[in-house]
Design a protein around this motif. Structure first.
Motif, PDB file in Angstrom:
ATOM      1  N   ILE A 248       0.827  -1.211   0.000  1.00 24.19           N
ATOM      2  CA  ILE A 248       0.000   0.000   0.000  1.00 24.19           C
ATOM      3  C   ILE A 248       0.859   1.257   0.000  1.00 24.19           C
ATOM      4  O   ILE A 248       0.580   2.227  -0.718  1.00 24.19           O
ATOM      5  CB  ILE A 248      -0.948  -0.023   1.219  1.00 24.19           C
ATOM      6  N   VAL A 249       1.915   1.254   0.799  1.00 24.09           N
ATOM      7  CA  VAL A 249       2.712   2.465   0.965  1.00 24.09           C
ATOM      8  C   VAL A 249       3.718   2.649  -0.166  1.00 24.09           C
ATOM      9  O   VAL A 249       3.922   3.755  -0.659  1.00 24.09           O
ATOM     10  CB  VAL A 249       3.429   2.449   2.332  1.00 24.09           C
ATOM     11  N   ASN A 250       4.347   1.575  -0.600  1.00 24.10           N
ATOM     12  CA  ASN A 250       5.519   1.716  -1.468  1.00 24.10           C
ATOM     13  C   ASN A 250       5.336   1.240  -2.903  1.00 24.10           C
ATOM     14  O   ASN A 250       6.310   1.221  -3.661  1.00 24.10           O
ATOM     15  CB  ASN A 250       6.706   0.963  -0.846  1.00 24.10           C
ATOM     16  N   THR A 251       4.121   0.860  -3.288  1.00 27.67           N
ATOM     17  CA  THR A 251       3.932   0.467  -4.690  1.00 27.67           C
ATOM     18  C   THR A 251       4.320   1.589  -5.642  1.00 27.67           C
ATOM     19  O   THR A 251       5.039   1.377  -6.632  1.00 27.67           O
ATOM     20  CB  THR A 251       2.475   0.050  -4.934  1.00 27.67           C
ATOM     21  N   VAL A 252       3.855   2.793  -5.349  1.00 26.11           N
ATOM     22  CA  VAL A 252       4.158   3.908  -6.252  1.00 26.11           C
ATOM     23  C   VAL A 252       5.661   4.193  -6.278  1.00 26.11           C
ATOM     24  O   VAL A 252       6.227   4.564  -7.314  1.00 26.11           O
ATOM     25  CB  VAL A 252       3.351   5.161  -5.846  1.00 26.11           C
ATOM     26  N   VAL A 253       6.339   3.999  -5.160  1.00 28.16           N
ATOM     27  CA  VAL A 253       7.777   4.237  -5.105  1.00 28.16           C
ATOM     28  C   VAL A 253       8.516   3.199  -5.950  1.00 28.16           C
ATOM     29  O   VAL A 253       9.432   3.533  -6.713  1.00 28.16           O
ATOM     30  CB  VAL A 253       8.275   4.209  -3.647  1.00 28.16           C
ATOM     31  N   TYR A 254       8.122   1.938  -5.803  1.00 30.86           N
ATOM     32  CA  TYR A 254       8.763   0.894  -6.602  1.00 30.86           C
ATOM     33  C   TYR A 254       8.530   1.113  -8.097  1.00 30.86           C
ATOM     34  O   TYR A 254       9.461   1.019  -8.909  1.00 30.86           O
ATOM     35  CB  TYR A 254       8.235  -0.488  -6.196  1.00 30.86           C
ATOM     36  N   PRO A 262       5.828   3.999 -16.084  1.00 31.79           N
ATOM     37  CA  PRO A 262       4.842   5.086 -16.144  1.00 31.79           C
ATOM     38  C   PRO A 262       3.803   4.969 -15.036  1.00 31.79           C
ATOM     39  O   PRO A 262       3.633   3.909 -14.417  1.00 31.79           O
ATOM     40  CB  PRO A 262       4.198   4.904 -17.524  1.00 31.79           C
ATOM     41  N   ALA A 263       3.085   6.083 -14.801  1.00 29.26           N
ATOM     42  CA  ALA A 263       2.100   6.114 -13.721  1.00 29.26           C
ATOM     43  C   ALA A 263       0.988   5.091 -13.930  1.00 29.26           C
ATOM     44  O   ALA A 263       0.410   4.575 -12.964  1.00 29.26           O
ATOM     45  CB  ALA A 263       1.499   7.520 -13.604  1.00 29.26           C
ATOM     46  N   GLY A 264       0.679   4.769 -15.201  1.00 31.93           N
ATOM     47  CA  GLY A 264      -0.377   3.801 -15.463  1.00 31.93           C
ATOM     48  C   GLY A 264      -0.070   2.401 -14.982  1.00 31.93           C
ATOM     49  O   GLY A 264      -0.977   1.563 -14.885  1.00 31.93           O
ATOM     50  N   ASP A 265       1.203   2.121 -14.664  1.00 29.08           N
ATOM     51  CA  ASP A 265       1.564   0.792 -14.170  1.00 29.08           C
ATOM     52  C   ASP A 265       1.311   0.626 -12.668  1.00 29.08           C
ATOM     53  O   ASP A 265       1.363  -0.502 -12.159  1.00 29.08           O
ATOM     54  CB  ASP A 265       3.038   0.494 -14.458  1.00 29.08           C
ATOM     55  N   VAL A 266       1.058   1.735 -11.973  1.00 33.99           N
ATOM     56  CA  VAL A 266       0.780   1.641 -10.534  1.00 33.99           C
ATOM     57  C   VAL A 266      -0.483   0.825 -10.275  1.00 33.99           C
ATOM     58  O   VAL A 266      -0.474  -0.114  -9.460  1.00 33.99           O
ATOM     59  CB  VAL A 266       0.695   3.045  -9.901  1.00 33.99           C
ATOM     60  N   PRO A 267      -1.625   1.136 -10.942  1.00 31.83           N
ATOM     61  CA  PRO A 267      -2.802   0.283 -10.704  1.00 31.83           C
ATOM     62  C   PRO A 267      -2.621  -1.152 -11.169  1.00 31.83           C
ATOM     63  O   PRO A 267      -3.249  -2.063 -10.626  1.00 31.83           O
ATOM     64  CB  PRO A 267      -3.922   0.987 -11.492  1.00 31.83           C
ATOM     65  N   LEU A 268      -1.747  -1.388 -12.146  1.00 30.10           N
ATOM     66  CA  LEU A 268      -1.476  -2.771 -12.553  1.00 30.10           C
ATOM     67  C   LEU A 268      -0.817  -3.553 -11.424  1.00 30.10           C
ATOM     68  O   LEU A 268      -1.162  -4.717 -11.172  1.00 30.10           O
ATOM     69  CB  LEU A 268      -0.583  -2.790 -13.791  1.00 30.10           C
ATOM     70  N   ALA A 269       0.135  -2.917 -10.747  1.00 28.62           N
ATOM     71  CA  ALA A 269       0.789  -3.591  -9.620  1.00 28.62           C
ATOM     72  C   ALA A 269      -0.200  -3.851  -8.485  1.00 28.62           C
ATOM     73  O   ALA A 269      -0.233  -4.945  -7.905  1.00 28.62           O
ATOM     74  CB  ALA A 269       1.969  -2.753  -9.134  1.00 28.62           C
ATOM     75  N   LEU A 270      -1.012  -2.846  -8.178  1.00 26.77           N
ATOM     76  CA  LEU A 270      -2.021  -3.042  -7.135  1.00 26.77           C
ATOM     77  C   LEU A 270      -3.036  -4.103  -7.543  1.00 26.77           C
ATOM     78  O   LEU A 270      -3.520  -4.871  -6.709  1.00 26.77           O
ATOM     79  CB  LEU A 270      -2.728  -1.722  -6.844  1.00 26.77           C
ATOM     80  N   GLY A 271      -3.348  -4.149  -8.842  1.00 32.23           N
ATOM     81  CA  GLY A 271      -4.257  -5.174  -9.322  1.00 32.23           C
ATOM     82  C   GLY A 271      -3.681  -6.571  -9.190  1.00 32.23           C
ATOM     83  O   GLY A 271      -4.408  -7.534  -8.927  1.00 32.23           O
ATOM     84  N   ALA A 272      -2.372  -6.707  -9.348  1.00 36.93           N
ATOM     85  CA  ALA A 272      -1.733  -8.014  -9.147  1.00 36.93           C
ATOM     86  C   ALA A 272      -1.892  -8.472  -7.700  1.00 36.93           C
ATOM     87  O   ALA A 272      -2.158  -9.657  -7.426  1.00 36.93           O
ATOM     88  CB  ALA A 272      -0.260  -7.938  -9.530  1.00 36.93           C
ATOM     89  N   TYR A 273      -1.735  -7.546  -6.768  1.00 34.88           N
ATOM     90  CA  TYR A 273      -1.912  -7.871  -5.347  1.00 34.88           C
ATOM     91  C   TYR A 273      -3.353  -8.332  -5.079  1.00 34.88           C
ATOM     92  O   TYR A 273      -3.583  -9.372  -4.449  1.00 34.88           O
ATOM     93  CB  TYR A 273      -1.576  -6.642  -4.512  1.00 34.88           C
TER      94      TYR A 273
END
Length: 467
Positions: A248-254, A262-273
């Motif tokens: 939750i805290v560091n997905t955007v940092v990673y 790109p910023a559009g990959d942030v929801p992809l990572a959260l979606g994987a979780y």
């Protein structure tokens, strides 16, 4: 799994949970945009403070409400909490300063701290069969995971048509719909009288429901901490918080800083979780029909520790395109491991305490679990910002490993060992042939239920004992 939805009462309650979660997801997106409007570059600190207020409300309010909730019919309590949440959401579009946001968030989360434990304590009474209750827990887990995946997409679609303040109206509609659905069913009354329940002897000899209102506010927490299996559950929740806080805290940092995506990959990572968590929630009910809760929950905690250690390796590795799919796989694994613990947690709690104490126990779990998150969030955020992501990842991996070890040690004694029941009068069979024979006791071999309980058949009755 969907067979439990044939129960009209549970079906209405489940839909109420789904629409309320959808409204909450819209409010999460809108609140972030509101904070940016009010504080600009300091929006992160505003949201951080709001998150801390949320945790304080959860930790402090839930036990107090549980102490007083027995005086209020459960349906009335749930509807009042929904209406309070709808009222706060209705006021949020009109705030003009940060302190108003903090005040309204506290009221909103206090209402949620009232609603959630009360809602959780109703479901075991609506679905008393353990098989059905297990499937209800999986559906609840799916509802939470769906909210993390669907609400951002829905919010993005709405933002293409209207301003962000209109999202709060979607939140109002969600809470009002939840209240209507709760009103539409008759809920079973709470069990208040003291019961004799030898099958749950480790929960204590005196029911929390039989104590005075003053003692009830802390009795739930004392009860939770007095039962070895529930102490193990708390340690497992800390392991979940260690993995979840990192995501939750560091997905955007990673994604943005470490990998340069790109910023559009942030929801992809959260979606994987969320996808990993949903997959386990779908598959777990059939597994739990055959194995004990302990068999899946403890490996889940050790898996979180191992995945965080692997994340530390990925973090310290040099550049390479392989790190992006590795991060997605690790996030999916953390979601799956967390679901191995969270999905059966309600089963474990229900088997450990008497029915009269379930509301207090669920409220205690609600508060104590958020204490775990209060510990994990700073480790993931502040430690990551000051000493770097590798140090934060290692620290959370150690925390998860220690929690898994503590849970294993706490839950070991008598938790999975088979125990027989000493019946006061042994069953006998009278043989009536032509010549006289003695009455002989019939020894029945214990039947072991998948959850670790022991079933003993005595004539036509079946006795269940929870370890």
């Amino acid at each position: 799994m969907l067979s439990v939805l044939r129960n009209r009462t549970y079906r209405h309650l489940f839909v109420a949970q789904v629409v309320a979660l959808a409204g909450t997801g819209l409010a999460t997106v809108a609140l972030g945009l509101l904070a940016y409007d009010l504080a600009g570059a300091d929006a992160g600190s505003v949201l951080g403070t709001a998150l801390a207020i949320k945790m304080v409300a959860y930790v402090g309010i839930a036990p107090v409400v549980a102490a007083l909730a027995h005086r209020i019919p459960r349906r009335r309590l749930l509807v009042a909490a929904d209406l309070a949440r709808a009222g706060v959401a209705l006021a949020l579009p009109f705030v003009g300063s940060v302190w108003q946001v903090y005040l309204l968030i506290f009221v909103l989360q206090a209402a949620s701290a009232t609603f959630t434990p009360a809602f959780q304590s109703v479901i075991p009474d609506v679905l008393p069969e353990e098989r059905d209750y297990t499937r209800a827990l999986s559906l609840s887990r799916l509802a939470y995971d769906t909210e993390t995946l669907v609400s951002p997409v829905l919010a993005a679609a709405l933002l293409a048509l209207v301003g962000y303040r209109w999202l709060f109206w979607g939140t109002v509609i969600g809470f009002l719909a939840s209240a209507v659905l709760v009103v539409s069913v008759v809920l079973p009354g709470a069990v208040l009288a003291e019961r004799s329940n030898p099958g749950r002897a480790d929960a204590g000899s005196r029911s929390v429901g039989a104590r005075s209102a003053g003692a009830r506010s802390l009795a739930g927490i004392r009860l939770f901490l007095s039962v070895p299996r529930l102490r193990a559950l708390l340690a497992l929740d800390l392991a979940v918080a260690a993995g979840g806080a990192m995501v939750i805290v560091n997905t955007v940092v990673y994604v943005r800083e470490e990998l340069g995506r790109p910023a559009g990959d942030v929801p992809l990572a959260l979606g994987a979780y969320g996808g990993g968590s949903m997959l386990v929630a779908l598959l777990l009910p059939r597994v739990l029909d055959r194995v004990a809760d302990r068999t899946v929950m403890l490996p889940g905690a050790f898996a979180i520790a191992g995945l965080l250690a692997a994340l530390a390796v990925v973090t310290t590795a040099g550049g390479g395109a392989w790190r992006w799919p590795a991060l997605l796989a690790l996030w999916a694994g953390l979601g799956a491991a967390g679901s191995l613990i969270l999905t059966p947690g309600g089963r474990l709690l229900r088997s450990a305490v008497p029915p009269a104490d379930l509301p207090a126990a669920f409220a205690a779990q609600f508060s104590l679990t958020h204490v775990c998150w209060l510990l994990a969030y700073p480790l993931a955020g502040w430690l990551g910002a000051t000493t770097g992501l590798p140090a934060a990842t290692v620290a959370l991996a150690v925390l998860a490993l220690a929690s898994a070890g503590l849970a294993t040690r706490t839950w070991r004694t008598g938790a999975t060992a088979a125990r027989s029941v000493t019946l006061p009068v042994p069953a006998t069979v009278t043989v009536r042939p032509h010549r006289r024979q003695a009455r002989r006791p019939v020894h029945r071999r214990p039947l072991h239920a998948p959850s670790g309980r022991v079933l003993v058949r005595h004539h036509h009755h079946r006795h269940t004992v929870a370890p």
